[in-house]
Design a protein around this motif. Sequence first.
Motif, PDB file in Angstrom:
ATOM      1  N   SER A 115       0.809  -1.220   0.000  1.00 59.14           N
ATOM      2  CA  SER A 115       0.000   0.000   0.000  1.00 59.14           C
ATOM      3  C   SER A 115       0.844   1.272   0.000  1.00 59.14           C
ATOM      4  N   ASP A 116       2.160   1.137   0.168  1.00 60.99           N
ATOM      5  CA  ASP A 116       3.033   2.303   0.190  1.00 60.99           C
ATOM      6  C   ASP A 116       3.271   2.830  -1.222  1.00 60.99           C
ATOM      7  N   ARG A 117       3.653   4.098  -1.294  1.00 58.50           N
ATOM      8  CA  ARG A 117       4.052   4.718  -2.553  1.00 58.50           C
ATOM      9  C   ARG A 117       5.449   5.291  -2.368  1.00 58.50           C
ATOM     10  N   VAL A 118       6.219   5.279  -3.439  1.00 57.29           N
ATOM     11  CA  VAL A 118       7.622   5.705  -3.371  1.00 57.29           C
ATOM     12  C   VAL A 118       7.831   6.902  -4.285  1.00 57.29           C
ATOM     13  N   VAL A 119       8.588   7.875  -3.784  1.00 61.62           N
ATOM     14  CA  VAL A 119       9.020   9.018  -4.593  1.00 61.62           C
ATOM     15  C   VAL A 119      10.533   8.945  -4.719  1.00 61.62           C
ATOM     16  N   LEU A 120      11.013   8.853  -5.955  1.00 55.48           N
ATOM     17  CA  LEU A 120      12.448   8.917  -6.219  1.00 55.48           C
ATOM     18  C   LEU A 120      12.827  10.397  -6.269  1.00 55.48           C
ATOM     19  N   ALA A 121      13.632  10.819  -5.305  1.00 58.17           N
ATOM     20  CA  ALA A 121      13.932  12.243  -5.139  1.00 58.17           C
ATOM     21  C   ALA A 121      15.332  12.560  -5.622  1.00 58.17           C
ATOM     22  N   ALA A 122      15.425  13.306  -6.719  1.00 59.53           N
ATOM     23  CA  ALA A 122      16.711  13.680  -7.306  1.00 59.53           C
ATOM     24  C   ALA A 122      16.975  15.165  -7.090  1.00 59.53           C
ATOM     25  N   ALA A 123      18.233  15.563  -7.303  1.00 60.45           N
ATOM     26  CA  ALA A 123      18.591  16.969  -7.113  1.00 60.45           C
ATOM     27  C   ALA A 123      17.853  17.866  -8.091  1.00 60.45           C
ATOM     28  N   GLY A 124      17.781  17.430  -9.356  1.00 62.07           N
ATOM     29  CA  GLY A 124      17.084  18.227 -10.369  1.00 62.07           C
ATOM     30  C   GLY A 124      18.043  18.966 -11.281  1.00 62.07           C
ATOM     31  N   SER A 126      17.854  21.571 -15.195  1.00 60.36           N
ATOM     32  CA  SER A 126      17.089  22.088 -16.333  1.00 60.36           C
ATOM     33  C   SER A 126      17.428  21.336 -17.614  1.00 60.36           C
ATOM     34  N   ARG A 127      18.429  20.455 -17.559  1.00 58.46           N
ATOM     35  CA  ARG A 127      18.871  19.731 -18.745  1.00 58.46           C
ATOM     36  C   ARG A 127      17.999  18.503 -18.988  1.00 58.46           C
ATOM     37  N   PRO A 128      17.476  18.346 -20.201  1.00 59.58           N
ATOM     38  CA  PRO A 128      16.594  17.200 -20.467  1.00 59.58           C
ATOM     39  C   PRO A 128      17.279  15.859 -20.308  1.00 59.58           C
ATOM     40  N   GLU A 129      18.596  15.789 -20.577  1.00 66.85           N
ATOM     41  CA  GLU A 129      19.279  14.506 -20.455  1.00 66.85           C
ATOM     42  C   GLU A 129      19.332  14.044 -19.001  1.00 66.85           C
ATOM     43  N   ALA A 130      19.411  14.991 -18.070  1.00 65.85           N
ATOM     44  CA  ALA A 130      19.416  14.633 -16.656  1.00 65.85           C
ATOM     45  C   ALA A 130      18.054  14.093 -16.240  1.00 65.85           C
ATOM     46  N   ILE A 131      16.993  14.740 -16.691  1.00 65.87           N
ATOM     47  CA  ILE A 131      15.644  14.288 -16.364  1.00 65.87           C
ATOM     48  C   ILE A 131      15.385  12.915 -16.971  1.00 65.87           C
ATOM     49  N   ALA A 132      15.900  12.692 -18.177  1.00 67.38           N
ATOM     50  CA  ALA A 132      15.717  11.394 -18.835  1.00 67.38           C
ATOM     51  C   ALA A 132      16.401  10.287 -18.035  1.00 67.38           C
ATOM     52  N   ARG A 133      17.587  10.552 -17.507  1.00 65.86           N
ATOM     53  CA  ARG A 133      18.289   9.533 -16.723  1.00 65.86           C
ATOM     54  C   ARG A 133      17.519   9.210 -15.436  1.00 65.86           C
ATOM     55  N   VAL A 134      17.001  10.237 -14.781  1.00 73.92           N
ATOM     56  CA  VAL A 134      16.214  10.004 -13.568  1.00 73.92           C
ATOM     57  C   VAL A 134      14.959   9.203 -13.900  1.00 73.92           C
ATOM     58  N   SER A 135      14.350   9.503 -15.029  1.00 71.45           N
ATOM     59  CA  SER A 135      13.158   8.758 -15.456  1.00 71.45           C
ATOM     60  C   SER A 135      13.483   7.280 -15.660  1.00 71.45           C
ATOM     61  N   ASP A 136      14.651   6.991 -16.214  1.00 70.52           N
ATOM     62  CA  ASP A 136      15.073   5.599 -16.392  1.00 70.52           C
ATOM     63  C   ASP A 136      15.222   4.896 -15.040  1.00 70.52           C
ATOM     64  N   VAL A 137      15.837   5.584 -14.085  1.00 74.09           N
ATOM     65  CA  VAL A 137      16.026   5.000 -12.755  1.00 74.09           C
ATOM     66  C   VAL A 137      14.668   4.770 -12.090  1.00 74.09           C
ATOM     67  N   PRO A 159       7.853  17.682 -11.035  1.00 72.61           N
ATOM     68  CA  PRO A 159       7.353  18.279  -9.800  1.00 72.61           C
ATOM     69  C   PRO A 159       8.440  18.353  -8.726  1.00 72.61           C
ATOM     70  N   THR A 160       8.250  19.234  -7.774  1.00 74.46           N
ATOM     71  CA  THR A 160       9.147  19.238  -6.624  1.00 74.46           C
ATOM     72  C   THR A 160       8.915  17.964  -5.822  1.00 74.46           C
ATOM     73  N   VAL A 161       9.869  17.638  -4.965  1.00 76.35           N
ATOM     74  CA  VAL A 161       9.710  16.465  -4.118  1.00 76.35           C
ATOM     75  C   VAL A 161       8.477  16.626  -3.230  1.00 76.35           C
ATOM     76  N   ALA A 162       8.292  17.822  -2.685  1.00 77.56           N
ATOM     77  CA  ALA A 162       7.127  18.060  -1.812  1.00 77.56           C
ATOM     78  C   ALA A 162       5.824  17.855  -2.568  1.00 77.56           C
ATOM     79  N   ASP A 163       5.746  18.333  -3.808  1.00 72.70           N
ATOM     80  CA  ASP A 163       4.533  18.138  -4.610  1.00 72.70           C
ATOM     81  C   ASP A 163       4.325  16.666  -4.938  1.00 72.70           C
ATOM     82  N   ALA A 164       5.407  15.958  -5.259  1.00 74.11           N
ATOM     83  CA  ALA A 164       5.297  14.528  -5.564  1.00 74.11           C
ATOM     84  C   ALA A 164       4.837  13.741  -4.344  1.00 74.11           C
TER      85      ALA A 164
END
Length: 228
Positions: A115-124, A126-137, A159-164
């Motif tokens: 029943s738990d939900r997990v948020v993978l929290a990354a530094a963040g 603006s580069r799309p390649e960084a977001i793509a890598r986090v999405s893969d993880v 989203p921010t970690v708090a929003d997620a």
Amino acid sequence: MTLPTLVACSHGTDSAAGRAVVTTLAKRAAELVGAPLAETFVDVQHPQVDEVVAALEGPGVIVPLLLSPGYHTQVDIGRAAAAREDVVATGTLGPHPLLLDVLEDRVRAAGLDHSDRVVLAAAGSSRPEAIARVSDVRAELAARLRVPVTAGYAYGASPTVADAVAHARGTAGRVIVASYVLAPGHFANLIANAGADVTTEPVGTDPRVAEIVAERFREGVARLSCTH
């Protein structure tokens, strides 16, 4: 044969705990490969990567102690590596199966329930390649844990970690934040204060991460051997 210098290049932090984690990681990796070590940074701390590379006596392999590519890898580290023919820069530490092992182990150690939900929290970034890598993880972690996993960012992306965390809480028993930053510091603090029921430690405190640094270093040595 004398190995090239392991130039362990991290972001830099004002956090004493964060500095200790990064230094321990770099020293552990240098011991694993038996190479001389030079610690350097792209922000906050000194010496900066340009000056360390310029002062190297002999070849070097810059290993970014960063989890995803972005501005610092492309601009700061890329420029430093391009300044010398006997220096190469490797890829970032993530994504990597060992990082996923660390994330999975820590979430399960928190007593993960269906029943738990997990948020993978990354530094963040603006580069799309960084977001793509986090999405893969995120996708890999969800496949391992078999519960919904969303991504959130401490800075520079949404989203921010708090929003997620807030969004996940609407459908969750608990919300567990899997901290996907390297060491304690500003980003780790933002993640820890995002309102989750459980927040795991930064991944760099796990000794397995030194094995990734060592692997990246060996890849860089192989590239140097092919070009010289």
